[in-house]
Design a protein around this motif. Structure first.
Motif, mmCIF file in Angstrom:
data_model
loop_
_atom_site.group_PDB
_atom_site.id
_atom_site.type_symbol
_atom_site.label_atom_id
_atom_site.label_comp_id
_atom_site.label_asym_id
_atom_site.label_seq_id
_atom_site.Cartn_x
_atom_site.Cartn_y
_atom_site.Cartn_z
ATOM 1 N N LEU A 64 -6.096 11.453 41.929
ATOM 2 C CA LEU A 64 -5.761 12.831 41.580
ATOM 3 C C LEU A 64 -6.333 13.072 40.189
ATOM 4 O O LEU A 64 -6.339 12.162 39.355
ATOM 5 N N TYR A 65 -6.810 14.269 39.945
ATOM 6 C CA TYR A 65 -7.508 14.551 38.686
ATOM 7 C C TYR A 65 -6.729 15.541 37.834
ATOM 8 O O TYR A 65 -6.227 16.547 38.339
ATOM 9 N N PHE A 66 -6.672 15.227 36.549
ATOM 10 C CA PHE A 66 -6.029 16.145 35.624
ATOM 11 C C PHE A 66 -7.006 17.263 35.240
ATOM 12 O O PHE A 66 -8.219 17.138 35.399
ATOM 13 N N GLU A 67 -6.429 18.309 34.713
ATOM 14 C CA GLU A 67 -7.194 19.514 34.379
ATOM 15 C C GLU A 67 -8.422 19.187 33.505
ATOM 16 O O GLU A 67 -9.507 19.697 33.754
ATOM 17 N N THR A 90 -9.056 12.436 47.821
ATOM 18 C CA THR A 90 -7.595 12.491 47.863
ATOM 19 C C THR A 90 -7.098 13.816 47.331
ATOM 20 O O THR A 90 -6.159 14.404 47.855
ATOM 21 N N ASP A 91 -7.736 14.282 46.264
ATOM 22 C CA ASP A 91 -7.312 15.507 45.590
ATOM 23 C C ASP A 91 -8.025 16.690 46.243
ATOM 24 O O ASP A 91 -9.259 16.718 46.314
ATOM 25 N N ASP A 92 -7.267 17.699 46.653
ATOM 26 C CA ASP A 92 -7.872 18.869 47.288
ATOM 27 C C ASP A 92 -8.773 19.644 46.333
ATOM 28 O O ASP A 92 -9.527 20.524 46.764
ATOM 29 N N ALA A 93 -8.700 19.313 45.038
ATOM 30 C CA ALA A 93 -9.643 19.898 44.074
ATOM 31 C C ALA A 93 -11.076 19.574 44.496
ATOM 32 O O ALA A 93 -11.978 20.411 44.370
ATOM 33 N N SER A 168 1.059 7.563 37.552
ATOM 34 C CA SER A 168 0.110 7.839 36.469
ATOM 35 C C SER A 168 0.537 7.143 35.182
ATOM 36 O O SER A 168 -0.225 7.070 34.222
ATOM 37 N N ASN A 206 -4.423 4.543 36.837
ATOM 38 C CA ASN A 206 -3.025 4.655 37.224
ATOM 39 C C ASN A 206 -2.418 3.260 37.244
ATOM 40 O O ASN A 206 -3.092 2.277 36.942
ATOM 41 N N ILE B 122 -1.923 18.975 40.376
ATOM 42 C CA ILE B 122 -1.929 18.870 38.908
ATOM 43 C C ILE B 122 -3.172 19.509 38.283
ATOM 44 O O ILE B 122 -3.462 19.271 37.122
ATOM 45 N N ASN B 123 -3.907 20.305 39.065
ATOM 46 C CA ASN B 123 -5.082 20.938 38.463
ATOM 47 C C ASN B 123 -5.394 22.277 39.112
ATOM 48 O O ASN B 123 -4.867 22.603 40.183
ATOM 49 N N GLU B 125 -8.312 23.481 40.325
ATOM 50 C CA GLU B 125 -9.186 23.520 41.501
ATOM 51 C C GLU B 125 -8.375 23.297 42.782
ATOM 52 O O GLU B 125 -8.592 23.977 43.782
ATOM 53 N N ALA B 126 -7.466 22.346 42.731
ATOM 54 C CA ALA B 126 -6.597 22.152 43.900
ATOM 55 C C ALA B 126 -5.735 23.403 44.108
ATOM 56 O O ALA B 126 -5.546 23.863 45.245
ATOM 57 N N PHE B 129 -7.599 25.992 45.949
ATOM 58 C CA PHE B 129 -7.679 25.689 47.382
ATOM 59 C C PHE B 129 -6.404 26.139 48.089
ATOM 60 O O PHE B 129 -6.465 26.760 49.160
ATOM 61 N N TYR B 130 -5.263 25.851 47.492
ATOM 62 C CA TYR B 130 -4.000 26.215 48.156
ATOM 63 C C TYR B 130 -3.828 27.734 48.196
ATOM 64 O O TYR B 130 -3.372 28.277 49.203
ATOM 65 N N ASP B 148 -1.996 21.589 30.465
ATOM 66 C CA ASP B 148 -2.412 21.666 31.878
ATOM 67 C C ASP B 148 -1.848 22.927 32.527
ATOM 68 O O ASP B 148 -2.551 23.648 33.243
ATOM 69 N N TYR B 172 3.468 9.370 41.476
ATOM 70 C CA TYR B 172 3.119 10.707 41.944
ATOM 71 C C TYR B 172 4.003 11.014 43.147
ATOM 72 O O TYR B 172 4.072 10.221 44.095
ATOM 73 N N TYR B 292 6.119 14.326 30.362
ATOM 74 C CA TYR B 292 4.674 14.584 30.258
ATOM 75 C C TYR B 292 4.322 15.858 29.477
ATOM 76 O O TYR B 292 3.157 16.085 29.193
ATOM 77 N N PHE B 296 1.607 11.992 26.695
ATOM 78 C CA PHE B 296 1.633 11.111 27.856
ATOM 79 C C PHE B 296 2.784 10.124 27.689
ATOM 80 O O PHE B 296 2.968 9.563 26.618
#
Lengths: 274, 398
Positions: A64-67, A90-93, A168, A206, B122-123, B125-126, B129-130, B148, B172, B292, B296
């Protein structure tokens, strides 16, 4: 007939000789759970070699990728889209970016623990994702049920340590800092006091948890057909792995392997728990 | 600045009513089927109907979690269930299994789909998509920092829900199956055994790393009180409180604080009061930190030894009624208190008074020195009128 895919081989030639169907690679910074990672340039070189032998190459973008990582992720995807590779995500991004840049190649959903039914795979299939690597906590019957109810091209894990969880958090680093000791190894193990079972824990981007036992589906092959079977060498010695792959490809069935949940359904109501 | 919704957990119909009465704009609940937290009482369909009626009469919303990861056989009965939720006018379902989006469309079921935090989005782009796929709201992964969240909101203008208070997953969300492997209980179908709260010995090959300090990976809880203003500025649409299995005292306490803080920030009247922080911390039995949101997490955000889960005995009683003639509170006792103790009575709409217990009468009107029988009906004097379902706690502030 099943097809076999090998992760990150130490020596491609000997696996080509075994007639595997393809190879799976992770790339630096954007993949996880590989013994080593390749640069984009190296992948480009391997592509040329492997494609000459009619083998597939799958790139696993299995994080999964952070911003703050999205900018670089886009650059990587643009470059990968110019190679003849299947892109696993894995990430839909990743899917959103691939759609935006007009990627025409094949995509593979790496569902980790979440690809548990055919309807979910159909959701992705209807959006251009023809391949799906399904959950590793399924029974044999569930795998076959899923396969029989979708047109998605199913990938299952056939060999390797099973991922149990991903955090993470830097769980090992934090623990060693707390106890005032230096973390010196890549892989540690922890034991369940009740069952005395051992599990592995590894920290990279991770913290990942794995079964101590190596999952091996080989005895169940007669009950599985038309699947893409991933043989994964992560945390496993190269020679042991090669011999196991040989067993799969030459149908040398070994016995008494760890089979995870293949014959054991999980319960989800505590009152059902026995 | 938009005024975000305050979204509370409701483990059962009683808690739903308490949550709404104590300031929640919306509640989320699980049905007997298809919901994580299978250990909670959860709602039958008729209870969901009653809960929605109760909420809607007061202008509040109800979201129903349909958030297990479905195995093939679990899908039986789902369409009928979703149609019932639509019929009862449930405002949205919360789910992470995306096939339900297509199912709602195919079956022409008019109910909004909120993407569960189990999907660990968490971003941006995803998120995009949703949004393209008819997700009305995204519950972000708890791994997101404030930056974020700001960026995701700015880049998507999505309707965003953020957890602000409560327990956290070690991993996660949706990507932890430790419970499956260690206990055969399926974490993604509601039977998580919370392995992250166990302790283990860690080994480097055959050498135990420490005899003194066991290895564990249990995170402390999350608490974002001091970040509420920044989150409102970032445009977060909904603030979610975790805990469908928590008590009414916990719910009422947490909601009272956040309700007032959100209202005061929105009205431009807010000034940080450390007492709010003290109240939030005391009603939980675990330590809480921002996790978070501002950095971190490090070792300080986890438990290793001395988890300090304290039994909370601050909750003294529930107001049943107020006897105006005798100026007495009629209450049902929960925990021990005695004459001379300082107590605090709080309720919806910022009601908050502190008094000293001058006398205690039992149900026969006899004077007693102390209250030590939980559920006993008692009377104590109070010059100021209080109301049914106000709560009484130890006055640990004044």
């Amino acid at each position: 007939m099943n097809k076999y895919y090998i992760t990150n081989p130490d020596n491609i030639d000997r696996y080509i000789d075994l007639n595997v169907s393809g190879f799976i690679y992770g790339i630096e910074k954007f993949s996880s759970e590989f013994n080593s990672y390749l640069s984009l340039d190296k992948i480009s070189l391997i592509c040329n070699k492997v494609k000459n032998n009619n083998k597939d190459i799958i790139i696993f973008l299995n994080r999964l990728y952070f911003e703050h990582e999205l900018k670089d992720l886009k650059k990587v995807l643009v470059k990968l889209s110019k190679l003849d590779v299947i892109i696993g995500f894995t990430d839909d991004a990743v899917l959103n970016i691939l759609n935006d840049i007009g990627f025409k190649g094949q995509k593979l959903l790496i569902s980790n623990h979440t690809g548990t039914n055919s309807y979910t795979l159909d959701f992705y299939l209807n959006r251009g994702v023809k391949n799906a690597y399904i959950c590793t906590e399924l029974t044999l019957n569930e795998i076959n049920d899923i396969k029989n109810n979708t047109k998605s091209n199913i990938f299952v894990k056939g060999y390797g340590h099973l991922n149990m969880a991903t955090s993470s958090r830097k769980l090992l680093t934090n623990y060693f800092k707390f106890i005032g000791k230096k973390k010196s190894k890549k892989v540690y193990t922890f034991k369940d006091f009740i069952t005395s079972k051992e599990f592995k824990i590894v920290e990279d981007f991770n913290t990942n948890f794995y079964t101590g036992d190596i999952f091996n589906i080989i005895e169940y092959l007669p009950k599985l057909d038309n699947l893409n079977i991933i043989l994964d060498n992560y945390l496993i010695d190269n020679e042991i792995f090669y011999n196991e792959v040989s067993n799969f490809l030459n149908n040398n069935v070994t016995k008494d392997n760890y089979i995870g949940f293949l014959d054991k359904e999980t319960v989800y109501r505590v009152t059902d728990y026995d | 600045m938009i005024k975000p919704e305050l979204l509370a957990p409701a483990g059962d119909l009683e808690r739903l009513k308490w949550a709404i009465d104590y300031g929640a704009d919306a509640v989320y609940l699980g049905g007997k089927e298809y919901s994580l937290r299978s250990n909670a009482k959860n709602f039958s369909l008729s209870e969901i109907k009653k809960g929605v009626e109760y909420a809607h009469k007061r202008g509040k919303k109800v979201y129903v979690t349909v958030n297990i990861l479905f195995h093939q056989k679990d899908i039986k009965g789902l369409i009928k269930y979703l149609k019932k939720l639509e019929e009862y006018k449930v405002d949205a379902i919360i789910s992470s299994d995306l096939f339900i989006i297509d199912l709602l469309k195919k079956e022409k079921i008019n109910i909004d789909y909120h993407l569960s935090t189990q999907k660990s989005c968490i971003n941006s782009e995803a998120s995009k998509f949703y949004l393209k796929n008819n997700v009305k709201r995204i519950v972000l992964g708890r791994e997101c920092s404030l930056d974020d969240i700001k960026s995701i909101k700015k880049n998507t203008n999505a309707d965003i829900e953020v957890f602000i208070h409560g327990a956290m997953c070690m991993g996660y969300s949706g990507r932890c199956a430790l419970s499956n492997y260690l206990t055969n209980r399926d974490s993604n179908r509601g039977a998580c055994a919370q392995i992250c709260r166990w302790v283990f010995d860690l080994y480097d090959e055959d050498n135990k790393i420490s005899d003194e300090t066991k290895f564990s990976f249990s995170p402390k809880d999350q608490q974002l009180l001091v970040h509420i203003k920044d989150l409102m500025k970032a445009g977060v649409n909904s603030f979610k409180i975790e805990g469908r299995m928590k008590s009414i005292y916990y719910l009422a306490t947490i909601l009272s604080v956040y309700r007032r803080v959100i209202d005061e920030i929105y009205d431009g009247k807010y000034k940080y009061n450390k007492n709010d922080d003290i109240i939030l911390r005391r009603c939980a039995n675990r330590e809480s930190l921002p996790q978070y949101i501002n950095k971190f997490p490090s070792m300080n955000e986890q438990y290793y030894i001395g988890r300090e889960e304290k039994t909370n005995q601050d909750f003294l009683g529930v107001v049943l009624s107020y006897d105006k003639k005798n100026k007495e509170i009629v209450l049902e006792e929960r925990n021990y208190f005695s004459i001379g103790d300082k107590i605090n009575i709080f309720g919806p709409n910022n009601r908050n008074i502190s008094i000293e217990v001058k006398y205690i009468k039992n149900k026969d009107g006899e004077l007693v020195e102390y209250a030590n029988h939980p559920r006993e009906i008692l009377r104590i004097p109070c010059d100021i009128e209080v109301y049914k379902n106000d709560l009484i706690r130890v006055d640990f502030i004044n």
